[in-house]
Scaffold this motif. Structure first.
Motif, PDB file in Angstrom:
ATOM      1  N   UNK A 134      47.489 -18.156   3.435  1.00 59.79           N
ATOM      2  CA  UNK A 134      46.931 -18.274   4.745  1.00 59.79           C
ATOM      3  C   UNK A 134      48.348 -18.395   5.663  1.00 59.79           C
ATOM      4  N   UNK A 135      48.187 -17.799   6.371  1.00 62.47           N
ATOM      5  CA  UNK A 135      49.003 -17.608   7.660  1.00 62.47           C
ATOM      6  C   UNK A 135      47.945 -18.455   9.355  1.00 62.47           C
ATOM      7  N   UNK A 136      47.882 -20.178   9.681  1.00 64.02           N
ATOM      8  CA  UNK A 136      47.431 -19.946  10.177  1.00 64.02           C
ATOM      9  C   UNK A 136      47.068 -18.993  11.752  1.00 64.02           C
ATOM     10  N   UNK A 140      56.651 -11.210   6.096  1.00 66.32           N
ATOM     11  CA  UNK A 140      55.606 -11.714   7.361  1.00 66.32           C
ATOM     12  C   UNK A 140      55.879 -13.467   7.244  1.00 66.32           C
ATOM     13  N   UNK A 141      56.099 -13.484   6.871  1.00 64.24           N
ATOM     14  CA  UNK A 141      56.669 -15.210   6.800  1.00 64.24           C
ATOM     15  C   UNK A 141      57.730 -15.909   8.019  1.00 64.24           C
ATOM     16  N   UNK A 143      56.394 -17.143  11.368  1.00 64.10           N
ATOM     17  CA  UNK A 143      57.158 -18.398  11.137  1.00 64.10           C
ATOM     18  C   UNK A 143      57.905 -18.836  12.744  1.00 64.10           C
ATOM     19  N   UNK A 144      58.088 -17.300  13.385  1.00 62.88           N
ATOM     20  CA  UNK A 144      58.117 -17.427  14.980  1.00 62.88           C
ATOM     21  C   UNK A 144      57.857 -18.361  15.852  1.00 62.88           C
ATOM     22  N   UNK A 163      63.962 -13.637  19.651  1.00 62.00           N
ATOM     23  CA  UNK A 163      64.730 -14.421  21.634  1.00 62.00           C
ATOM     24  C   UNK A 163      63.744 -13.572  21.828  1.00 62.00           C
ATOM     25  N   UNK A 164      62.786 -12.754  21.744  1.00 64.24           N
ATOM     26  CA  UNK A 164      61.445 -12.134  22.656  1.00 64.24           C
ATOM     27  C   UNK A 164      60.807 -13.205  22.358  1.00 64.24           C
ATOM     28  N   UNK A 165      60.406 -13.867  21.423  1.00 62.51           N
ATOM     29  CA  UNK A 165      58.987 -14.365  21.105  1.00 62.51           C
ATOM     30  C   UNK A 165      59.124 -16.166  21.306  1.00 62.51           C
TER      31      UNK A 165
END
Length: 419
Positions: A25-27, A197-198, A202-203, A258-260
């Motif tokens: 699960x990615x919150x 995906x992680x 994680x970004x 860098x963008x996020x």
């Protein structure tokens, strides 16, 4: 105890169609400023296309969440379809098939509409509670078919291998069914998919949560033996005909970071504030009290009457004053364009009307631009100063002296060369 090796071990995946090997699960991220959702979705799709896992089903061009990628509508009913390329054994050969339902493995002749839609791998999107929330995901592997050994503990199993006597298997000291060849091709690829995906999530500082009760997985993926193995680790060992990962798709996570990255975004805001300060000083020093005679002549001779006359009277007026400009259109068109500009508070009244008149004919059509595209075009002005480079008409209008800068730049356009 040993695992028995069968010709078609994937036949047994069907019996475990309700078995959930693992869920990651990615919150979602709430109130995350500066999130470019389109770029996030684009990167997510690139990851799915690279590993051929959870390929988008929907043909829509605009996606607002992960679930949009997998939602189709048939006969007024919406379905969630999760397609993944999975290695199976069919007719004693290993093949990669695009599956969205585990029952496809067993019942090859069934109509798709009759299947229960039980995906091999699924991704349920966590619903957004805010327009500026990054959608989360539940990634689930819904079969034990990615394991090295399939459990063999049901009396009602039917073995789809004529070379094996079922009664002898029941009597033998067998731990399960050897699925190592398919596991070797499917599991490392899934682990690499999950890893990327992680990195993407994680970004945004999104935490990952897993089923802690399952010793066959951890936050990094599915165990092979006692370790997590990634596709790149075994690439040289995979026969070329089974190398289905598109290694040409290179996702630069550092560039995405860098963008996020919020801190870098904050730094960018400070930079923009500094740039705006320089622009403000430049415009106030050079354009605050500037009077442009040619602008006033054009406005008084050719523009004002467009908003008081009919089309016929305005055309007659242009002929009388010998208007040299072929780009001017009908008065009614200028009035219509003005209606779209009148609420732009940064434009002064004469600027709105001049823009309305010069865009009333073929000016924008020849440039293949809409009115708002032209006003937002960062490159439409031949800038005098590098301090104003990269700003549009709308950007400049917000500064004191900005309207005078716009007046000067418009009247210097090539369409006025005869004026």
């Amino acid at each position: 105890m040993e695992a028995i090796k069968l010709n078609n071990s994937s036949d047994f995946w069907y019996y475990h169609d309700e078995y959930e090997l693992g869920t990651w699960s990615f919150a979602k991220i709430r109130n995350a400023d500066f999130i470019d959702l389109n770029l996030f979705i684009k990167t997510y799709i690139s990851i799915t296309e690279k590993y051929r896992i959870l390929l988008p089903t929907s043909k829509n061009k605009e996606f607002k969440s992960i679930s949009d990628l997998y939602t189709i509508e048939e006969g007024g009913t919406k379905k969630s379809i999760y397609k993944s390329l999975v290695f199976l054994k069919k007719r004693d050969e290993i093949v990669a098939e695009e599956l969205f339902d585990l029952r496809q493995i067993k019942h090859e002749t069934d109509e798709i509409e009759d299947l229960g839609i039980n995906p091999v791998i699924s991704n349920l999107s966590i619903a957004n509670s805010s327009a500026i929330s990054l959608p989360g995901s539940y990634i689930s592997v819904n079969t034990d078919g990615f394991k090295e050994v399939l459990d063999f503990n049901k009396d009602d199993y039917t073995l789809y291998d004529e070379k094996v006597d079922q009664n002898n298997i029941k009597k033998a000291n067998i731990s399960g069914i050897d699925n190592s060849d398919l596991m070797f091709l499917n599991t490392p690829r899934f682990n690499s998919f999950l890893r990327d995906l992680k990195k993407l999530y994680s970004i945004f500082n999104s935490e990952i949560v897993i089923n802690k009760n399952n010793t066959q997985i951890n936050e990094n993926g599915i165990f092979i033996g006692n370790e997590i193995v990634y596709y790149e680790d075994i690439l040289e060992l995979i026969d070329a005909k089974y190398q289905i990962v598109d290694m040409s798709i290179n996702i630069d996570f550092e560039e995405l970071k860098n963008q996020f990255n919020h801190e870098k975004r904050k730094e960018r805001i400070e930079t923009l504030k500094s740039e705006d300060k320089l622009i403000k000083e430049f415009l106030e020093a050079n354009y605050k009290n500037l009077s442009i005679l040619s602008w006033e002549q054009f406005y008084n001779s050719f523009v004002k009457e467009a908003f008081t006359m009919s089309d016929d009277d305005y055309l007659k007026h242009l002929k009388e004053v010998r208007c040299p400009f072929g780009f001017i259109g009908r008065a009614s068109e200028a009035k219509k364009i003005y209606e779209n500009l009148k609420d732009i508070e940064f434009f002064e009244e004469d600027v709105k009307k001049v823009i309305s008149v010069i865009t009333s004919g073929d000016f924008l059509k020849n440039k293949n631009l809409s009115l708002m595209e032209w006003l937002n075009d960062k490159f439409m002005i031949d800038f005098i100063s590098k301090k104003i480079e990269g700003k549009s008409i709308l950007d400049i209008a917000k500064f004191e002296g900005g309207n005078n800068f716009i007046r000067e730049k418009i009247i210097e356009m090539k369409i006025f060369k005869l004026f």
